[in-house]
Every structure is written in C-alpha cells, then in structure tokens.
Design an enzyme around this catalytic site. Structure first.
Site, mmCIF file in Angstrom:
data_model
loop_
_atom_site.group_PDB
_atom_site.id
_atom_site.type_symbol
_atom_site.label_atom_id
_atom_site.label_comp_id
_atom_site.label_asym_id
_atom_site.label_seq_id
_atom_site.Cartn_x
_atom_site.Cartn_y
_atom_site.Cartn_z
ATOM 1 C CB THR A 15 -15.836 15.034 29.238
ATOM 2 O OG1 THR A 15 -16.534 15.893 28.324
ATOM 3 C CG2 THR A 15 -15.060 14.114 28.380
ATOM 4 C CG ASP A 16 -14.478 16.146 34.622
ATOM 5 O OD1 ASP A 16 -13.944 16.797 33.687
ATOM 6 O OD2 ASP A 16 -13.943 15.724 35.617
ATOM 7 N N GLY A 17 -16.397 18.976 33.588
ATOM 8 C CA GLY A 17 -15.817 20.281 33.245
ATOM 9 C C GLY A 17 -14.448 20.523 32.996
ATOM 10 N N GLY A 19 -12.626 18.331 31.140
ATOM 11 C CA GLY A 19 -12.492 17.717 29.715
ATOM 12 C C GLY A 19 -12.173 16.335 29.760
ATOM 13 C CB VAL A 20 -10.762 13.881 32.139
ATOM 14 C CG1 VAL A 20 -9.551 14.794 32.089
ATOM 15 C CG2 VAL A 20 -11.143 14.474 33.386
#
Length: 138
Positions: A15-17, A19-20
C-alpha cells in the site's frame, strides 16, 4: 476458455501513504499469478532462463483500475493465457475482491520469445506452445 486462479492477501508493504494498493503492486500480483501458472503447468521458466539460449521478455503491459484495494483484502487474480503467434503469447488478468467478486483492476501483458545472444524472435518451446494452445481444451 480455461483460466488459472491465484489468490493473494494485500500486505501493508503493497500500500501507499493513503492506505490503498500502490499501482505497481497490481502488476507484481499479476506476475505472481503468471509464475504460479507456470509452476502449475510444469513449464520450466527457470530452466529456460538458466539454459541461456532463450528469453521471454514482457514487451507490452496495460492496466486499468476500477476500485481500490486495502491492506488485509483478499484478492483473486484470474489469468487467461492465449497464444498470439508461434513466438508470442498474451496474458489477460482480472483482479477481484475474493469475497464480493468486485472487479478491482484488469491488466494485460504480452511476451515474446527471443533467441540469445542475437535477441531475435524465436518460436516458443514446443511444451509452451502445446500448453498455451491447449488452454481452450482444459
């Protein structure tokens, strides 16, 4: 047409920052499904690579996104492989939520068999042609 199914959980590192799942991780999941299919079909990719006379580089990739995926989600990657020519094959991927079957992403990759060291197109090994060509008959 016959398909191969690969299931995978989304991990925090995917995930990225926000949250996805980060976009490139979807292609990583597709590649994992492809490698799992190769193992299930007993197609010796590592043997081909280590022999040093053939390679099967990815020459085209596309991906479309429809819905986000989050840490902890269970995803199903459905792979369909088609023989485009004696030296080229295409992999179509559908990535869905395991529980709801909601479509998350759709991707496609194209691979070409080349002879080394000349790096010129070469026919896929016969076992690959048979297996990919037989997907319609499984």
């Amino acid at each position: 047409m016959a398909t191969f199914t690969y299931e995978r959980r989304v991990y925090l590192g995917d995930t990225d920052g926000a949250g996805v799942v980060y976009f490139n991780q979807f292609l990583q999941m597709c590649h994992e499904a492809y490698e799992s299919w190769l193992m299930a079909e007993n197609l010796p990719l590592q043997k081909v690579i280590s022999a040093g006379d053939l390679a099967m580089p990815l020459v085209h990739a596309t991906i479309d996104f429809f819905s986000p995926a989050y840490c902890g989600d269970r995803l199903v990657v459905t792979l369909t492989v088609t023989l485009a020519s004696p030296h080229r094959f295409c992999c179509d991927y559908q990535i869905s939520q395991a529980e709801s079957l909601q479509l998350v992403a759709r991707a496609q990759t194209h691979h070409v068999c080349i002879a080394l060291p000349a790096r010129k197109k070469a026919p896929l090994p016969p076992s690959w042609q048979r297996t990919i060509g037989d997907l319609d008959h499984h």
